[in-house]
Design a protein around this motif. Structure first.
Motif, PDB file in Angstrom:
ATOM      1  N   GLN A   1      45.013  30.363  41.996  1.00 55.29           N
ATOM      2  CA  GLN A   1      44.620  31.403  42.929  1.00 55.29           C
ATOM      3  C   GLN A   1      45.522  31.412  44.168  1.00 55.29           C
ATOM      4  OE1 GLN A   1      40.197  30.382  42.990  1.00 55.29           O
ATOM      5  NE2 GLN A   1      40.149  32.621  43.048  1.00 55.29           N
TER       6      GLN A   1
ATOM      7  N   PRO B   1      49.301  38.604  45.129  1.00 53.75           N
ATOM      8  CA  PRO B   1      48.226  38.195  44.213  1.00 53.75           C
ATOM      9  C   PRO B   1      47.853  39.327  43.254  1.00 53.75           C
ATOM     10  CG  PRO B   1      47.734  37.482  46.439  1.00 53.75           C
ATOM     11  CD  PRO B   1      48.951  38.372  46.531  1.00 53.75           C
TER      12      PRO B   1
ATOM     13  N   THR C   1      44.646  43.111  33.067  1.00 54.84           N
ATOM     14  CA  THR C   1      44.956  43.307  34.486  1.00 54.84           C
ATOM     15  C   THR C   1      44.505  44.710  34.868  1.00 54.84           C
ATOM     16  OG1 THR C   1      47.211  43.845  33.757  1.00 54.84           O
ATOM     17  CG2 THR C   1      46.845  41.643  34.637  1.00 54.84           C
TER      18      THR C   1
ATOM     19  N   TYR D   1      39.565  37.022  38.555  1.00 53.70           N
ATOM     20  CA  TYR D   1      40.187  36.283  39.642  1.00 53.70           C
ATOM     21  C   TYR D   1      41.296  37.106  40.292  1.00 53.70           C
ATOM     22  CZ  TYR D   1      38.191  31.770  38.146  1.00 53.70           C
ATOM     23  OH  TYR D   1      37.352  30.737  37.837  1.00 53.70           O
ATOM     24  N   GLN D   2      41.545  36.827  41.570  1.00 56.29           N
ATOM     25  CA  GLN D   2      42.785  37.207  42.230  1.00 56.29           C
ATOM     26  C   GLN D   2      43.701  35.984  42.125  1.00 56.29           C
ATOM     27  OE1 GLN D   2      43.857  40.022  43.772  1.00 56.29           O
ATOM     28  NE2 GLN D   2      41.994  41.187  43.349  1.00 56.29           N
TER      29      GLN D   2
ATOM     30  N   GLU E   1      45.035  40.763  40.238  1.00 61.61           N
ATOM     31  CA  GLU E   1      43.688  40.648  39.676  1.00 61.61           C
ATOM     32  C   GLU E   1      43.782  40.552  38.159  1.00 61.61           C
ATOM     33  OE1 GLU E   1      39.269  42.675  39.977  1.00 61.61           O
ATOM     34  OE2 GLU E   1      41.033  43.968  40.160  1.00 61.61           O
TER      35      GLU E   1
END
Length: 359
Positions: free
Chosen positions: A260, A191, A314, A223-224, A193
């Motif tokens: 996600q 994942p 990011t 968000y992740q 970010e």
């Protein structure tokens, strides 16, 4: 149009249906289209925009014989000054062609080239976020921007694209390249970010967030994620023909979709239900009330907004992005609807269909 059309055909030697190029060229010639030149997209990679040169040579049609990546790579050559674009869908997914209702069979696609009509469609424009903060929409911004017609992605799909477009992998695995690339990308992906900063969101972004249980600021979200997709042409998934409900290539808006990294068992179950069949009434994606496409938008961990643009960063460092399936550029980036529109040949019924939906 009256008179014999003179075309340049740009093709991709590694597209999914590249072996059908000779058949496609024969059909074009039988349709009385003069093929002035036929050359691979690699010949254009290091060249400036060729649209004005093609026009000066008497070429009045640019044909993209390949998939989404080839169509995306052709945009910069024709969007500002150049002949209209036509598409021969020789790729694997051909989502841009599907979004424009261009037939997937070669005779049908050639028929559109011969008897279709021009439509002006939106394209996405990409530029470094640092350049966008002081750009006014002209001059320097245009010089630094790149384009996409279908989608821009960050995250999981970047590694998938790298594997799926590998000529070595395609030669080794053939038709199994896509599923094997997807499995390998999923196995290796972590994942990521991301921070999203929206420009002129459509409707109330805060209200959409509230529906999705978000409590962040209305203009900036963190968000992740497994993936972020900024979508212009709404059809995706190749033969599955999934779509973003209510989206259009003529609405002057981008659809931003975040996936996600949630429980894969839950996601797999939802995907299984999605492809098991069944239909329901179509509605707005943000309300989760659509039919088959709506069920896709309602998958767990998936969020959707519309806006004229978005800046994506990011915090952990630059990440690669794909434009129409080709790896190009890194974050941070700003994505907007381009001020120019792409002229492309579509079936004669296509514009009437989009007019009926008000887009």
């Amino acid at each position: 149009m009256p008179g014999k059309r003179r075309a340049i055909v740009i093709h991709s030697p590694h597209s999914g249906r590249a072996p059908q190029l000779e058949e496609a060229l024969k059909l074009l010639q039988e349709a009385d289209i003069e093929l002035v030149r036929v050359e691979p997209i690699t010949n254009l990679n290091e060249l400036p925009s060729q649209g004005s040169t093609w026009l000066a040579q008497g070429i009045d049609l640019a044909i993209a014989a390949g998939g989404d990546g080839l169509v995306g790579g052709m945009i910069r050559h024709v969007i500002k000054e150049g002949p209209p674009l036509a598409i021969l869908p020789l790729g694997t997914a051909n989502d841009t062609a599907r979004s424009l209702a261009i037939p997937q069979d070669l005779p049908g696609a050639v028929e559109v080239i011969v008897g279709g009509q021009e439509a002006a469609v939106d394209v996405g424009m990409v530029l470094p976020a640092t350049a966008s903060s002081s750009a006014s929409g002209t001059g320097g911004e245009e010089a630094e921007s790149d384009y996409f017609c279908h989608t821009l992605t960050i995250g999981l799909n970047v590694e998938f694209a790298r594997l799926a477009t590998s000529s070595e992998m395609r030669e080794r695995f053939g038709a199994m390249t896509y599923p094997l690339a997807a499995l390998e990308a999923l196995r290796a992906h972590e994942p990521l970010e991301v921070v999203l900063d929206f420009e002129e969101p459509s409707g109330s972004l805060a209200a959409q967030q509230q529906c999705q249980g978000q409590a962040q600021a209305a203009e900036e979200l963190r968000y992740q994620v497994l993936q972020v997709a900024v979508i212009n042409a709404p059809v995706f998934g190749g033969p599955l023909q999934l779509s973003i409900p209510g989206a259009s290539v003529t609405d002057h808006l981008l659809d931003i979709v975040v996936v996600q990294g949630l429980d894969w068992k839950e996601i797999a179950s939802a995907i299984g239900q999605l492809f098991a069949g069944g239909e329901s009434e179509q509605g707005q994606a943000s309300e989760g009330t659509t039919g088959n496409p709506a069920e896709l938008m309602a998958l767990p961990g998936l969020h959707h907004w519309r806006a004229t643009g978005v800046t994506i960063s990011t915090p952990a460092g630059p990440c690669e992005v794909t434009l129409d399936g080709e790896v190009k550029g890194k974050t941070p980036i700003t994505v907007r609807i381009a001020p120019e529109r792409l002229r492309v040949l579509v079936p004669t019924t296509w514009q009437a269909q989009t007019a009926e939906t008000g887009t």
